[in-house]
Motif scaffolding. Structure first.
Motif, PDB file in Angstrom:
ATOM      1  N   TYR A   1     -38.167 -53.686  47.290  1.00  0.00           N
ATOM      2  CA  TYR A   1     -38.307 -55.134  47.445  1.00  0.00           C
ATOM      3  C   TYR A   1     -37.495 -55.867  46.373  1.00  0.00           C
ATOM      4  O   TYR A   1     -36.766 -56.809  46.684  1.00  0.00           O
ATOM      5  CB  TYR A   1     -39.781 -55.539  47.374  1.00  0.00           C
ATOM      6  N   GLU A   2     -37.611 -55.442  45.136  1.00  0.00           N
ATOM      7  CA  GLU A   2     -36.863 -56.078  44.044  1.00  0.00           C
ATOM      8  C   GLU A   2     -35.355 -55.994  44.271  1.00  0.00           C
ATOM      9  O   GLU A   2     -34.626 -56.955  44.002  1.00  0.00           O
ATOM     10  CB  GLU A   2     -37.244 -55.454  42.705  1.00  0.00           C
ATOM     11  N   LYS A   3     -34.872 -54.876  44.783  1.00  0.00           N
ATOM     12  CA  LYS A   3     -33.444 -54.723  45.071  1.00  0.00           C
ATOM     13  C   LYS A   3     -33.023 -55.659  46.200  1.00  0.00           C
ATOM     14  O   LYS A   3     -31.954 -56.287  46.131  1.00  0.00           O
ATOM     15  CB  LYS A   3     -33.128 -53.265  45.424  1.00  0.00           C
TER      16      LYS A   3
ATOM     17  N   THR B   1     -41.952 -51.236  45.793  1.00  0.00           N
ATOM     18  CA  THR B   1     -41.751 -52.368  44.882  1.00  0.00           C
ATOM     19  C   THR B   1     -40.306 -52.434  44.404  1.00  0.00           C
ATOM     20  O   THR B   1     -39.698 -53.505  44.384  1.00  0.00           O
ATOM     21  CB  THR B   1     -42.713 -52.279  43.676  1.00  0.00           C
ATOM     22  N   SER B   2     -39.715 -51.297  44.042  1.00  0.00           N
ATOM     23  CA  SER B   2     -38.315 -51.306  43.591  1.00  0.00           C
ATOM     24  C   SER B   2     -37.372 -51.628  44.745  1.00  0.00           C
ATOM     25  O   SER B   2     -36.324 -52.248  44.539  1.00  0.00           O
ATOM     26  CB  SER B   2     -37.927 -49.983  42.937  1.00  0.00           C
TER      27      SER B   2
ATOM     28  N   GLU C   1     -36.704 -64.536  48.645  1.00  0.00           N
ATOM     29  CA  GLU C   1     -38.014 -63.900  48.499  1.00  0.00           C
ATOM     30  C   GLU C   1     -38.632 -63.727  49.886  1.00  0.00           C
ATOM     31  O   GLU C   1     -38.070 -64.195  50.884  1.00  0.00           O
ATOM     32  CB  GLU C   1     -38.928 -64.782  47.635  1.00  0.00           C
TER      33      GLU C   1
ATOM     34  N   GLU D   1     -32.758 -59.126  44.851  1.00  0.00           N
ATOM     35  CA  GLU D   1     -31.523 -59.222  44.069  1.00  0.00           C
ATOM     36  C   GLU D   1     -30.295 -59.351  44.976  1.00  0.00           C
ATOM     37  O   GLU D   1     -29.440 -60.211  44.771  1.00  0.00           O
ATOM     38  CB  GLU D   1     -31.386 -57.985  43.180  1.00  0.00           C
TER      39      GLU D   1
END
Length: 80
Positions: A16-18, A13-14, A26, A21
């Motif tokens: 993917y978020e990075k 999850t982290s 998406e 960013e």
């Protein structure tokens, strides 16, 4: 990037978020420069070194947000 259980429990999850960013897109979208398309995928077969992602034919493993940032910079030619 892989989002199966071994990668997920190792904090995909982290990752993917990075990527969201860094790339500004998406899942299923392509960057404005057409260099990257972010896709969540099934298993990449690297469960023992999860989390993992593939860019073209190269698989990157044991990912962290910092490692992902470095990989994207290198692929963009911003860092060696």
């Amino acid at each position: 990037m892989c989002h199966e259980v071994p990668c997920f429990v190792n904090d995909t999850t982290s990752i993917y978020e990075k990527l969201v960013e860094l790339l500004g897109v998406e899942d299923g979208q392509t960057t404005e420069d057409n260099l990257f398309t972010l896709e969540i995928t099934e298993c990449l077969g690297c469960c023992n070194v999860a989390p993992a992602m593939r860019v073209n034919e190269k698989v990157y493993t044991s990912l962290t947000p910092t490692k992902v940032a470095k990989i994207i910079k290198e692929l963009r030619g911003e860092e060696k």
